[in-house]
Write a protein that holds these residues in place. Sequence first.
Motif, PDB file in Angstrom:
ATOM      1  N   ILE A   1       0.759  -1.201   0.038  1.00 40.10           N
ATOM      2  CA  ILE A   1       0.060   0.175   0.120  1.00 40.10           C
ATOM      3  C   ILE A   1       0.947   1.226  -0.188  1.00 40.10           C
ATOM      4  O   ILE A   1       0.742   2.131  -0.800  1.00 40.10           O
ATOM      5  N   ALA A   2       1.883   1.232   0.933  1.00 42.43           N
ATOM      6  CA  ALA A   2       2.820   2.552   1.032  1.00 42.43           C
ATOM      7  C   ALA A   2       3.665   2.636  -0.398  1.00 42.43           C
ATOM      8  O   ALA A   2       3.520   3.652  -1.082  1.00 42.43           O
TER       9      ALA A   2
ATOM     10  N   ARG B   1       4.616   1.830   6.203  1.00 46.51           N
ATOM     11  CA  ARG B   1       5.638   1.270   6.437  1.00 46.51           C
ATOM     12  C   ARG B   1       5.977   0.977   7.996  1.00 46.51           C
ATOM     13  O   ARG B   1       6.511  -0.039   8.414  1.00 46.51           O
ATOM     14  N   PHE B   2       5.997   2.118   8.447  1.00 39.26           N
ATOM     15  CA  PHE B   2       6.202   2.261  10.013  1.00 39.26           C
ATOM     16  C   PHE B   2       5.395   1.207  10.675  1.00 39.26           C
ATOM     17  O   PHE B   2       6.032   0.383  11.391  1.00 39.26           O
ATOM     18  N   PHE B   3       4.152   1.009  10.527  1.00 41.77           N
ATOM     19  CA  PHE B   3       3.150   0.039  11.270  1.00 41.77           C
ATOM     20  C   PHE B   3       3.540  -1.335  10.930  1.00 41.77           C
ATOM     21  O   PHE B   3       3.272  -2.379  11.644  1.00 41.77           O
ATOM     22  N   ALA B   4       3.922  -1.469   9.667  1.00 42.34           N
ATOM     23  CA  ALA B   4       4.123  -2.924   9.136  1.00 42.34           C
ATOM     24  C   ALA B   4       5.364  -3.404   9.924  1.00 42.34           C
ATOM     25  O   ALA B   4       5.397  -4.507  10.518  1.00 42.34           O
TER      26      ALA B   4
ATOM     27  N   LEU C   1      -3.630  11.847   8.187  1.00 47.97           N
ATOM     28  CA  LEU C   1      -4.421  11.650   9.451  1.00 47.97           C
ATOM     29  C   LEU C   1      -5.147  10.393   9.521  1.00 47.97           C
ATOM     30  O   LEU C   1      -5.277   9.485  10.135  1.00 47.97           O
ATOM     31  N   ALA C   2      -5.855   9.962   8.115  1.00 55.96           N
ATOM     32  CA  ALA C   2      -6.323   8.546   7.990  1.00 55.96           C
ATOM     33  C   ALA C   2      -5.757   7.536   8.149  1.00 55.96           C
ATOM     34  O   ALA C   2      -5.551   6.536   8.711  1.00 55.96           O
ATOM     35  N   THR C   3      -4.605   7.861   7.529  1.00 58.27           N
ATOM     36  CA  THR C   3      -3.509   6.794   7.432  1.00 58.27           C
ATOM     37  C   THR C   3      -2.881   6.428   8.624  1.00 58.27           C
ATOM     38  O   THR C   3      -2.348   5.079   8.977  1.00 58.27           O
ATOM     39  N   TRP C   4      -2.567   7.476   9.479  1.00 59.02           N
ATOM     40  CA  TRP C   4      -2.133   7.306  10.874  1.00 59.02           C
ATOM     41  C   TRP C   4      -3.004   6.262  11.781  1.00 59.02           C
ATOM     42  O   TRP C   4      -2.548   5.790  12.738  1.00 59.02           O
ATOM     43  N   LYS C   5      -4.283   6.028  11.192  1.00 62.83           N
ATOM     44  CA  LYS C   5      -5.153   5.224  11.835  1.00 62.83           C
ATOM     45  C   LYS C   5      -5.161   3.887  11.041  1.00 62.83           C
ATOM     46  O   LYS C   5      -5.350   2.998  11.627  1.00 62.83           O
ATOM     47  N   VAL C   6      -5.539   4.031   9.914  1.00 63.51           N
ATOM     48  CA  VAL C   6      -5.609   2.920   9.115  1.00 63.51           C
ATOM     49  C   VAL C   6      -4.753   1.913   9.127  1.00 63.51           C
ATOM     50  O   VAL C   6      -4.768   0.693   9.343  1.00 63.51           O
ATOM     51  N   ALA C   7      -3.412   2.441   8.983  1.00 64.70           N
ATOM     52  CA  ALA C   7      -2.362   1.669   8.974  1.00 64.70           C
ATOM     53  C   ALA C   7      -2.095   0.533  10.306  1.00 64.70           C
ATOM     54  O   ALA C   7      -2.133  -0.560  10.139  1.00 64.70           O
ATOM     55  N   PRO C   8      -2.160   1.358  11.542  1.00 60.19           N
ATOM     56  CA  PRO C   8      -2.136   0.338  12.790  1.00 60.19           C
ATOM     57  C   PRO C   8      -3.293  -0.324  12.922  1.00 60.19           C
ATOM     58  O   PRO C   8      -2.979  -1.429  13.350  1.00 60.19           O
ATOM     59  N   ALA C   9      -4.579  -0.063  12.601  1.00 58.27           N
ATOM     60  CA  ALA C   9      -5.579  -0.814  12.757  1.00 58.27           C
ATOM     61  C   ALA C   9      -5.467  -2.050  11.803  1.00 58.27           C
ATOM     62  O   ALA C   9      -5.746  -3.254  12.359  1.00 58.27           O
ATOM     63  N   LEU C  10      -5.144  -1.995  10.811  1.00 57.86           N
ATOM     64  CA  LEU C  10      -4.996  -3.189   9.631  1.00 57.86           C
ATOM     65  C   LEU C  10      -3.737  -3.915   9.990  1.00 57.86           C
ATOM     66  O   LEU C  10      -3.893  -5.279  10.049  1.00 57.86           O
ATOM     67  N   ALA C  11      -2.613  -3.420  10.661  1.00 57.78           N
ATOM     68  CA  ALA C  11      -1.412  -4.295  11.044  1.00 57.78           C
ATOM     69  C   ALA C  11      -1.961  -4.966  12.051  1.00 57.78           C
ATOM     70  O   ALA C  11      -1.447  -6.117  12.201  1.00 57.78           O
ATOM     71  N   ALA C  12      -2.553  -4.461  13.039  1.00 65.63           N
ATOM     72  CA  ALA C  12      -3.019  -5.241  14.341  1.00 65.63           C
ATOM     73  C   ALA C  12      -4.084  -6.409  13.807  1.00 65.63           C
ATOM     74  O   ALA C  12      -4.057  -7.165  14.659  1.00 65.63           O
ATOM     75  N   GLY C  13      -4.494  -6.573  12.395  1.00 67.14           N
ATOM     76  CA  GLY C  13      -5.427  -7.444  12.262  1.00 67.14           C
ATOM     77  C   GLY C  13      -6.879  -7.078  12.426  1.00 67.14           C
ATOM     78  O   GLY C  13      -7.758  -8.023  12.199  1.00 67.14           O
TER      79      GLY C  13
ATOM     80  N   TRP D   1       1.636   2.228  21.669  1.00 62.26           N
ATOM     81  CA  TRP D   1       0.181   2.465  21.946  1.00 62.26           C
ATOM     82  C   TRP D   1      -0.921   2.378  21.144  1.00 62.26           C
ATOM     83  O   TRP D   1      -1.896   2.088  21.387  1.00 62.26           O
ATOM     84  N   SER D   2      -0.335   2.471  19.824  1.00 59.16           N
ATOM     85  CA  SER D   2      -1.466   2.030  18.833  1.00 59.16           C
ATOM     86  C   SER D   2      -2.136   0.664  18.807  1.00 59.16           C
ATOM     87  O   SER D   2      -3.303   0.429  18.924  1.00 59.16           O
ATOM     88  N   PHE D   3      -1.048  -0.128  19.006  1.00 58.43           N
ATOM     89  CA  PHE D   3      -1.464  -1.434  19.157  1.00 58.43           C
ATOM     90  C   PHE D   3      -2.148  -1.874  20.561  1.00 58.43           C
ATOM     91  O   PHE D   3      -3.103  -2.891  20.430  1.00 58.43           O
TER      92      PHE D   3
END
Length: 491
Positions: free
Chosen positions: A80-81, A119-122, A162-174, A467-469
């Motif tokens: 995605i990145a 990339r960061f949250f992956a 700001l959307a990807t700052w939330k989408v990325a960790p939410a998806l990374a978390a499963g 903290w996001s996870f």
Amino acid sequence: MSRTVSVAQVDVELDHWIGGRRVASKETFDDVSPIDESVLARVARGGPTEAAAAVAAASAAFPAWRRTRPEERAAVLHRIADGIEARLEDLAMVETLDNGALLRSHRKGVMPRAAHNFRFFADWLLKLGHEDFETRGHRNHVSWDPAGVALLITPWNAPLMLATWKVAPALAAGNTVVLKPAEWSPLTASMLCEIARDAGLPDGVLNVVQGIGEEVGPALVGHPDVARISFTGSVPTGRRISAQAAEALTPVSLELGGKSPLVVFADCDLDVAVSQAVEQYDNAGQVCLAGTRLLVEGSIREEFEQKFVARATAIVQGDPRDEDTDIGPQVSREHFERIDGFVTRAKEQGVRVALGGGPNLELGGLYYRPTLFADPEPGAEIATEEVFGPVLTIQSFDDEAQAVVMANDTVYGLAATVFTGDPEKASRVSSSLVAGTVWVNCFFVRDLQAPFGGSRQSGIGREGGDWSFDFFCDVKNTVTSPHHWKGGTSP
Ligand code: NAD
């Protein structure tokens, strides 16, 4: 057939993205460009039906997505990145037309940052872990289990970032995601859907519902199948979301407004302090973290104000697509009028205008002049309420103790900036400030592994790194006895 619009020769889809396909609504809303107030697009106007469909699609996709291995999820996030980077020019131009922020910032800072969020949250996902530990010979194992459907509600001032700052960790978390972008700038969230699909994100894992907050928001927030709500926006909306979410005890993370102090001590590097104070007008003042209250030690107050006004007078205001523009228009007519209301009332109350003080009449439209009010009375509206426009105040203090009292004297606690040449003073003052982030002799240095969020009415919770996870997961401790295995052997 899905509906698209060509924005600066970029085709953008206008309908919702639910379960991996475009879904129309009967109604649309006008998405207006702040640059000339023309209608850019007629975007699908969701309501309870679309909200329910999006949560259902996200719920259906959750069991399979949560079972994917972290390495697989990380690979999709990196792709995605890649997709964001490949479409960086298109995204930058569409975002500028949609929210009026600078094209050069979108190209150089904001869109690369949106890609970096993935990339960061992956990468962080693959490092996530906690050392096992023993209790009387029993093994404690901590794990981060995906929570379910994450509802993400975002504002217009830096939409894709700001959307990807939330989408990325939410998806990374499963988790699977329902994203509701702000109605003032909905277009890049729509573009993200095809980027994610092309990166191999399964259908239903990311869903985007467009619409007016008050119309579609409550149906999303109150949905019983939503497991997490992460919101960035204003305090009044945050309060409504928090109250509604409390009914179902749905955990919320709220990143809200601010009225942050920028404290300048006489022993600082004055030129650095002045130039960073002027930066508080960036993005036409539409930055949650902006240090909008300049608190300056009395002995340098006059010199600071003169230098500040000289520098701020040189700010180039104009079309955000032009390379030499420093600040563009406000996001919407409604927001422009709101800013003007604050300025008009402050003038009526007799607060001295040290700079600006009204719309930019040469440019017309939604351009508001960088404004500085001097010495408002303690408690005055202009010194305590978030304006979210190019409007700052300046006040003096006599000593360190008074500086801290004045800095903490609002209902907010998002950020604070301190300029001083004395490291001990910096340490004393920063530990006394109520703020989620304190910058000392710098501004806006942000690392995704740092906790981010606000204190008091600036928010609830922290996101970033672990903290996001912690927020997007059910954190679990599994305690295993070394005994009682069949055959009597420990694993
Ligand atoms: P807003 O609260 O008006 O809207 C934010 C989002 O909430 C939009 O998507 C909107 O459609 C939605 N919404 C509105 N009513 C809703 C409801 N009843 N239920 C669910 N969703 C609803 O905020 P805004 O004007 O878009 O953004 C500006 C505000 O955001 C400022 O206060 C700013 O400080 C804040 N902000 C905070 C941060 C931070 O990280 N703390 C970052 C950026 C902006």
